[in-house]
Enzyme design. Structure first.
Site, PDB file in Angstrom:
ATOM      1  N   ASP A 198      22.780  16.982 -23.539  1.00 20.84           N
ATOM      2  CA  ASP A 198      22.037  17.091 -24.783  1.00 20.84           C
ATOM      3  C   ASP A 198      22.719  16.295 -25.910  1.00 20.84           C
ATOM      4  O   ASP A 198      23.939  16.429 -26.113  1.00 20.84           O
ATOM      5  CB  ASP A 198      22.003  18.580 -25.154  1.00 20.84           C
ATOM      6  CG  ASP A 198      21.014  18.888 -26.255  1.00 20.84           C
ATOM      7  OD1 ASP A 198      19.820  18.653 -26.049  1.00 20.84           O
ATOM      8  OD2 ASP A 198      21.442  19.362 -27.328  1.00 20.84           O
ATOM      9  N   GLU A 240      21.341  12.209 -23.206  1.00 17.30           N
ATOM     10  CA  GLU A 240      20.269  12.092 -24.197  1.00 17.30           C
ATOM     11  C   GLU A 240      20.872  11.380 -25.411  1.00 17.30           C
ATOM     12  O   GLU A 240      21.782  11.898 -26.056  1.00 17.30           O
ATOM     13  CB  GLU A 240      19.755  13.471 -24.602  1.00 17.30           C
ATOM     14  CG  GLU A 240      18.485  13.365 -25.447  1.00 17.30           C
ATOM     15  CD  GLU A 240      18.223  14.580 -26.327  1.00 17.30           C
ATOM     16  OE1 GLU A 240      17.071  14.760 -26.743  1.00 17.30           O
ATOM     17  OE2 GLU A 240      19.165  15.324 -26.627  1.00 17.30           O
ATOM     18  N   HIS A 314      10.390  18.621 -23.022  1.00 16.04           N
ATOM     19  CA  HIS A 314      10.171  19.838 -23.812  1.00 16.04           C
ATOM     20  C   HIS A 314      10.226  19.567 -25.317  1.00 16.04           C
ATOM     21  O   HIS A 314       9.964  20.479 -26.098  1.00 16.04           O
ATOM     22  CB  HIS A 314      11.220  20.885 -23.422  1.00 16.04           C
ATOM     23  CG  HIS A 314      12.600  20.446 -23.779  1.00 16.04           C
ATOM     24  ND1 HIS A 314      13.210  19.360 -23.165  1.00 16.04           N
ATOM     25  CD2 HIS A 314      13.473  20.894 -24.709  1.00 16.04           C
ATOM     26  CE1 HIS A 314      14.396  19.179 -23.712  1.00 16.04           C
ATOM     27  NE2 HIS A 314      14.581  20.085 -24.641  1.00 16.04           N
TER      28      HIS A 314
HETATM   29  O1  TEU Z   1      17.013  17.222 -28.677  1.00 17.70           O
HETATM   30  C1  TEU Z   1      17.568  16.346 -29.581  1.00 17.70           C
HETATM   31  C2  TEU Z   1      16.710  15.492 -30.421  1.00 17.70           C
HETATM   32  O2  TEU Z   1      17.238  14.636 -31.078  1.00 17.70           O
HETATM   33  C3  TEU Z   1      15.282  15.640 -30.541  1.00 17.70           C
HETATM   34  O3  TEU Z   1      14.611  15.459 -29.390  1.00 17.70           O
HETATM   35  C4  TEU Z   1      14.886  16.836 -31.366  1.00 17.70           C
HETATM   36  O4  TEU Z   1      15.086  18.046 -30.726  1.00 17.70           O
HETATM   37  C5  TEU Z   1      13.449  16.852 -31.784  1.00 17.70           C
HETATM   38  O5  TEU Z   1      12.711  15.880 -31.233  1.00 17.70           O
HETATM   39  C6  TEU Z   1      13.430  16.806 -33.268  1.00 17.70           C
HETATM   40  O6  TEU Z   1      12.233  16.329 -33.698  1.00 17.70           O
HETATM   41  C7  TEU Z   1      17.867  18.055 -27.952  1.00 17.70           C
HETATM   42  C8  TEU Z   1      17.072  19.037 -27.137  1.00 17.70           C
HETATM   43  O7  TEU Z   1      16.323  18.344 -26.184  1.00 17.70           O
HETATM   44  C9  TEU Z   1      16.262  19.879 -28.056  1.00 17.70           C
HETATM   45  O8  TEU Z   1      15.390  20.740 -27.383  1.00 17.70           O
HETATM   46  C10 TEU Z   1      17.213  20.655 -28.928  1.00 17.70           C
HETATM   47  O9  TEU Z   1      16.497  21.353 -29.898  1.00 17.70           O
HETATM   48  C11 TEU Z   1      18.213  19.746 -29.629  1.00 17.70           C
HETATM   49  O10 TEU Z   1      18.768  18.766 -28.771  1.00 17.70           O
HETATM   50  C12 TEU Z   1      19.367  20.551 -30.131  1.00 17.70           C
HETATM   51  O11 TEU Z   1      20.120  21.019 -29.059  1.00 17.70           O
END
Ligand code: TEU
Length: 535
Positions: A198, A240, A314
């Site tokens: 993440d 990510e 998600h």
């Molecule tokens: O997501 C990180 C991120 O930068 C984005 O995808 C964000 O969550 C969203 O699009 C904002 O508009 C990761 C996870 O996939 C996400 O579910 C979490 O909420 C986030 O990190 C924090 O851990």
């Protein structure tokens, strides 16, 4: 360059919404175990589970309170071990989510840090003195508002890039890094086959310099992690990395990088928002931009790095609702997007429900929202926008829309559960569900089965070079893959209009399509064709 997972297709399970086995309206590990044969049938070989660790679930598990325990809402450690064992018996690998940019504020490290001024864990997080109740920097949180909040005693600010219940970890602290590596090894020794990491590009941040993504020490930390955890193990690591460019992606993923196997890039999914604004500022997708961005990644990483390929997850809307047509042409457009992605080079990810063409659920009531980002956004934007604009934006980009329960059948709760689920079921489960799809040779599911099988059997899809045809065409997305004396040609009409598109197809053989136009020179709405040529 050959990598052991190069023919793999990864399926993302969102455990909360996949399958409930204990009648509480919430998905769980036994639910996943009960569906393992479904993945075998689809043909995927790796399952990625969104977080299932102990968590107060402020951000649906991306706020971890104990890295070593399974959240009782999903089951026990015994259940997880059984999942690993059963999956491995069926030749399915399991990768977990690794959330180490931040923890929950209910993690013992953070609680100790805020309760005891001389806590050894204080330096695991990012604190600054409270001078005049003014946040130390003007860094914003991704979920709205400032990234700084006051500690309960108001003496300090702590830093959180996501919700206020997700304090950021301080990766500059070596003890913290070692604790994380120990934890990673614990799961690997248990038999886990890798991790999706993440927001891993944020761990090298340098707040004083205003650097958040891709910080100065990031690549050093990843190399350190590789040597401490992954070296010599047959695992998959996917980072990510929101702000990544192809040049940086090569640093992470080149064969001798000793960092990651692949990364998620965000450039294609940012194309329908206004530049330099937040994601709620909607903009219509221009197909030429999509072709340009995806082609750039295909070409730049060819023989230099490795791509991950995805449309949805998600956090993102479902592709069929986003850039396809989830009404009249749902089946055609879902297949078309599937084909466009699966014929590219890299590792494809299928987000649960994508393989049956599940659509975004539209919402109109605050009480139906569950996502912390969406709820914060609603309150913030209601101050500046009229309500219909707020809902338009939420229904286009909100994260709950694609997190609705998996549609297994047409029963009241879609076969996901026999109790009211934690998030509403999409009423279109009446006709969009696994039961309807699985034995229908014309279904999206059957089409995905074929796409996945083709990757396993056709080296051109895995190794071939990439060439875009007609960059400037407004509706057609066509490309070639070439390897040795083989060629794959993908031709897709990304619009609901009929498009005349004559092409010299005499030497090609059609291997897969989502419908057959009577006239070869004409593409029906969202028609896609995959051709093969030898010699
Ligand atoms: O997501 C990180 C991120 O930068 C984005 O995808 C964000 O969550 C969203 O699009 C904002 O508009 C990761 C996870 O996939 C996400 O579910 C979490 O909420 C986030 O990190 C924090 O851990």
């Amino acid at each position: 360059m050959k990598r052991w997972y190069e023919k793999s297709v990864i399926y993302q399970i969102y455990p909360m919404s996949f399958k409930d086995s204990n009648h509480d309206g919430m998905g769980d590990i036994h639910g996943i175990i009960s569906k393992l044969d479904y993945f075998v049938e689809l043909g995927v070989d790796v399952l990625w589970l969104s977080p299932i660790y102990v968590s107060p679930m402020d951000d649906n598990g991306y706020d971890i309170a104990d890295y070593y325990q399974i959240n009782p809402m999903f089951g026990t450690m015994g259940d997880f071990k059984l999942l690993l064992k059963t999956a491995h018996q069926k030749n399915l690998k399991i990768i977990m989510d690794l959330v180490v940019n931040h923890t929950s504020d209910e993690h013992i490290w953070f609680m100790d840090a805020i309760n005891q001024p001389d806590s050894p864990y204080r330096d695991y997080y990012i604190f600054r003195e409270n001078a005049n109740n003014t946040p130390p920097t003007n860094q914003g949180s991704f979920f709205g508002g400032s990234a700084w909040d006051l500690t309960p005693d108001q003496k300090h600010f702590y830093f959180h890039l996501f919700s206020k219940k997700q304090p950021d970890l301080n990766w500059k602290n070596e003890h913290l890094r070692q604790e994380i590596y120990t934890m990673i090894n614990y799961w690997l020794d248990l038999g886990v086959d890798g991790f999706r990491m993440d927001v891993i590009d944020l761990i090298g941040k340098d707040i004083e310099k205003g650097i958040i993504g891709n910080g100065p020490k990031l690549h050093d930390y990843l190399k350190e992690m590789y040597h401490a955890c992954f070296k010599g193990r047959k695992v998959i690591t996917v980072g990510e990395t929101g702000g990544v460019t192809p040049e940086i992606a090569i640093l992470y993923t080149k064969e001798d990088s000793e960092e990651l196997d692949m990364v998620f890039q965000f450039q294609h999914i940012a194309l329908d928002q206004e530049p330099h604004r937040d994601k709620w500022h909607l903009k219509k997708l221009d197909l030429k931009d999509l072709k340009r961005v995806l082609s750039k990644w295909q070409i730049a990483l060819y023989q230099k790095g490795w791509n991950s390929l995805y449309w949805s997850n998600h956090d993102q809307p479902r592709i069929v609702s986003r850039w396809g047509d989830d009404g009249e042409y749902r089946i055609q457009s879902a297949k078309m997007f599937g084909a466009l992605l699966h014929m590219m080079q890299g590792t494809p990810f299928v987000y649960q429900g994508e393989e049956i063409g599940m659509t975004n659920l539209k919402m109109h009531d605050l009480k139906d929202l569950r996502d912390v980002e969406a709820i914060n956004m609603y309150h913030e934007k209601m101050k500046v926008w009229d309500e219909s604009r707020v809902w338009d934006a939420l229904n286009a980009k909100g994260r709950d829309n694609a997190r609705t329960p998996m549609q297994w059948d047409d029963s009241i709760y879609a076969g996901f559960s026999d109790q009211k689920p934690w998030l509403n079921v999409n009423p279109n489960k009446d006709f969009i569900n696994v039961k309807e799809s699985i034995n229908d040779p014309k279904s999206i599911f059957s089409f995905y089965q074929k796409l996945i099988k083709m990757r396993k059997e056709c080296p051109t899809i895995v190794y071939g070079s990439y060439e875009l045809i007609e960059e400037e065409h407004e509706q057609m997305f066509c490309y070639k893959r070439k390897y040795q004396n083989q060629e794959i040609l993908v031709m897709a009409n990304v619009s609901k209009e009929v498009v005349k598109y004559p092409y010299h197809l005499a030497s090609y053989q059609l291997i897969l399509s989502n419908e057959i136009s009577e006239n070869e020179d004409e593409f029906g709405p969202y028609e896609v064709r995959i051709y093969h040529k030898e010699g």
